[in-house]
Design an enzyme around this catalytic site. Sequence first.
Site, PDB file in Angstrom:
ATOM      1  N   GLU A 165       0.871  -1.167   0.000  1.00  0.00           N
ATOM      2  CA  GLU A 165       0.000   0.000   0.000  1.00  0.00           C
ATOM      3  C   GLU A 165       0.908   1.217   0.000  1.00  0.00           C
ATOM      4  OE1 GLU A 165      -1.758  -0.914   3.680  1.00  0.00           O
ATOM      5  OE2 GLU A 165      -3.273  -2.228   2.827  1.00  0.00           O
TER       6      GLU A 165
ATOM      7  N   TYR B 216       8.079   1.771  -7.692  1.00  0.00           N
ATOM      8  CA  TYR B 216       7.382   0.487  -7.663  1.00  0.00           C
ATOM      9  C   TYR B 216       6.968   0.050  -9.070  1.00  0.00           C
ATOM     10  CZ  TYR B 216       7.076   1.255  -2.598  1.00  0.00           C
ATOM     11  OH  TYR B 216       7.365   1.478  -1.279  1.00  0.00           O
TER      12      TYR B 216
END
Length: 151
Positions: A107, A119
């Site tokens: 998250e 990411y």
Amino acid sequence: MNDNLFIIKACENDCNDIFMVDQQYEHERYSLGLIKSELSIDTNIFYIAKFDNHPVAYIQYSIVADEAELIKIVVDRHYRSCGIGERLIRETLLELQSRGVKDVYLEVRESNNVAISLYKKIGFNKINERQNYYGDGVNAEILRLSLDVKN
């Protein structure tokens, strides 16, 4: 820099180093007691990055069966934008894969564009969003990476 950077699995002796790096985190910081507690949980795994034997980053995962969640990654502010975070993630993903982990979740604050960019560069994809997830009302993006795909 990469020649003097070492990434190792953290143990109880690394609590103070993790605590020192964690004080650089902008949001919810861990207490020393919480770090010791988290390290003692069998499903948690920490890795620490040291540059010239000085702690500069750490990462925490929780592993259950063949899934892992990247709980937290912190890089000392003086060492950001040097590739340490990416190297820490990539090397630990290889370790997770060797342990039979097939999917990794995380998250991230939707406002954290630097982290989201990293990411996505590594191969994580957005699979969902949680509205008002963080205490300050910021939404969370839920990302997933399949380790069956070459990273």
